[in-house]
Design a protein around this motif. Structure first.
Motif, PDB file in Angstrom:
ATOM      1  N   ARG A 145     -12.336  -7.014  -5.305  1.00  0.00           N
ATOM      2  CA  ARG A 145     -13.099  -7.827  -4.170  1.00  0.00           C
ATOM      3  C   ARG A 145     -12.230  -9.054  -3.641  1.00  0.00           C
ATOM      4  O   ARG A 145     -12.797  -9.953  -3.399  1.00  0.00           O
ATOM      5  CB  ARG A 145     -14.498  -8.365  -4.800  1.00  0.00           C
ATOM      6  N   ARG A 146     -11.093  -8.439  -3.369  1.00  0.00           N
ATOM      7  CA  ARG A 146     -10.074  -9.315  -3.000  1.00  0.00           C
ATOM      8  C   ARG A 146      -8.977  -8.571  -2.683  1.00  0.00           C
ATOM      9  O   ARG A 146      -8.812  -7.325  -2.697  1.00  0.00           O
ATOM     10  CB  ARG A 146      -9.447 -10.422  -3.952  1.00  0.00           C
ATOM     11  N   ARG A 147      -7.975  -9.324  -1.840  1.00  0.00           N
ATOM     12  CA  ARG A 147      -6.762  -8.782  -1.573  1.00  0.00           C
ATOM     13  C   ARG A 147      -5.943  -8.365  -2.777  1.00  0.00           C
ATOM     14  O   ARG A 147      -6.069  -9.266  -3.756  1.00  0.00           O
ATOM     15  CB  ARG A 147      -5.872  -9.495  -0.470  1.00  0.00           C
ATOM     16  N   ASN A 148      -5.140  -7.371  -2.978  1.00  0.00           N
ATOM     17  CA  ASN A 148      -4.289  -7.220  -4.079  1.00  0.00           C
ATOM     18  C   ASN A 148      -3.395  -8.362  -4.338  1.00  0.00           C
ATOM     19  O   ASN A 148      -3.236  -8.812  -5.467  1.00  0.00           O
ATOM     20  CB  ASN A 148      -3.643  -5.983  -3.895  1.00  0.00           C
ATOM     21  N   LEU A 168      -6.272   0.815  -2.362  1.00  0.00           N
ATOM     22  CA  LEU A 168      -7.392   0.461  -2.026  1.00  0.00           C
ATOM     23  C   LEU A 168      -8.470   0.372  -3.026  1.00  0.00           C
ATOM     24  O   LEU A 168      -9.492  -0.695  -2.876  1.00  0.00           O
ATOM     25  CB  LEU A 168      -7.915   1.628  -1.022  1.00  0.00           C
ATOM     26  N   CYS A 218     -14.429 -10.318 -12.097  1.00  0.00           N
ATOM     27  CA  CYS A 218     -14.800  -9.524 -10.672  1.00  0.00           C
ATOM     28  C   CYS A 218     -16.078  -9.625 -10.253  1.00  0.00           C
ATOM     29  O   CYS A 218     -16.352  -9.265  -9.153  1.00  0.00           O
ATOM     30  CB  CYS A 218     -14.160  -8.181 -10.838  1.00  0.00           C
ATOM     31  N   ASP A 239      -2.576 -12.038  -3.676  1.00  0.00           N
ATOM     32  CA  ASP A 239      -3.220 -13.369  -3.463  1.00  0.00           C
ATOM     33  C   ASP A 239      -2.540 -14.695  -3.903  1.00  0.00           C
ATOM     34  O   ASP A 239      -2.584 -14.846  -5.279  1.00  0.00           O
ATOM     35  CB  ASP A 239      -4.506 -13.475  -4.044  1.00  0.00           C
ATOM     36  N   TYR A 289       0.814  -1.236   0.204  1.00  0.00           N
ATOM     37  CA  TYR A 289      -0.111  -0.080  -0.068  1.00  0.00           C
ATOM     38  C   TYR A 289       0.851   1.130  -0.038  1.00  0.00           C
ATOM     39  O   TYR A 289       0.453   2.309  -0.358  1.00  0.00           O
ATOM     40  CB  TYR A 289      -0.764  -0.045   1.170  1.00  0.00           C
ATOM     41  N   GLU A 322      -8.420  -2.885  -4.504  1.00  0.00           N
ATOM     42  CA  GLU A 322      -9.023  -3.992  -3.686  1.00  0.00           C
ATOM     43  C   GLU A 322     -10.581  -3.998  -3.819  1.00  0.00           C
ATOM     44  O   GLU A 322     -11.298  -5.033  -3.649  1.00  0.00           O
ATOM     45  CB  GLU A 322      -8.455  -3.630  -2.383  1.00  0.00           C
ATOM     46  N   TRP A 375      -0.845 -10.631  -8.313  1.00  0.00           N
ATOM     47  CA  TRP A 375      -0.829  -9.306  -7.893  1.00  0.00           C
ATOM     48  C   TRP A 375      -1.846  -8.567  -8.574  1.00  0.00           C
ATOM     49  O   TRP A 375      -1.627  -8.163  -9.811  1.00  0.00           O
ATOM     50  CB  TRP A 375       0.608  -8.685  -7.928  1.00  0.00           C
TER      51      TRP A 375
END
Length: 202
Positions: free
Chosen positions: A62-65, A55, A97, A67, A32, A58, A76
């Motif tokens: 709808r997920r962590r950047n 942000l 998404c 994974d 971040y 994300e 990423w």
């Protein structure tokens, strides 16, 4: 494993991150934090713009950047999103998404704004007031350059000229009338109407 062992493991991981950050002089949260936070450079409000862009990614994905359970191409999300944008495949992105049809145009705009926010060089990022107007549709979103080119072949020096001119003519906050008149302004967005906000005439 006991709860104490779990706490110890978690604490060790946290300590390791702190030690590494201290050794490299890093500040902020990895993933971040703006690139300049990990260099001996001054901290400015443009660091917050970078974090906000991450942000937005994300929210879009709808997920962590990051994974690691996904394939390399999607591991990423920000770089994957740039690839879809560059290839003009944002329709694929909104499908993956799970974005509803009614929200697709808004999400495509959010992708462009996020890419503008995470530009490598601070001076090529918009200020937050401009970010808000672009998200609301009150300002046209310029075509972003690749914000991740520095990860592969050095920072893009030529491709950021348009954004640099747009966001930094005269000052860093679009305070000159010349800059405003050259942008596409749409008065009366829903948010502006709700709070009785009007655009100043130039």
């Amino acid at each position: 494993m006991s709860s104490n062992e779990g706490s110890s493991s978690s604490s060790s991981s946290t300590d390791a991150v702190i030690v590494v950050a201290a050794l490299v002089g890093g500040r902020g949260t990895p993933g971040y934090a703006a690139p300049e936070l990990w260099m001996p450079l001054p901290v400015t409000h443009k660091c917050d713009v970078y974090s906000y862009g991450m942000l937005l990614f994300e929210i879009i994905g709808r997920r962590r950047n990051m994974d690691v359970t996904l394939g390399d191409s999607q591991e990423w999300f920000p770089i994957w999103a740039w690839g879809k944008y560059e290839k003009k495949q944002l329709n694929d992105l909104v499908i993956v998404c799970g974005i509803e049809d009614k929200d697709q145009e808004v999400v495509k705009r959010m992708v462009k704004v996020a890419l503008c926010c995470v530009q490598y060089r601070p001076e090529t990022r918009p200020v937050m007031s401009i970010v808000v107007k672009m998200l609301e549709g009150a300002l046209e979103v310029p075509e972003p350059s690749n914000p991740f080119s520095h990860l592969f072949s050095g920072a893009n020096e030529a491709g950021d000229s348009l954004a640099r001119i747009a966001w930094n003519v005269g000052s860093s906050d679009w305070s000159t009338s010349d800059t405003v008149t050259k942008s596409t302004v749409v008065a009366g967005t829903p948010t502006m109407n709700r709070y009785e906000i009007t655009m100043a005439s130039v």
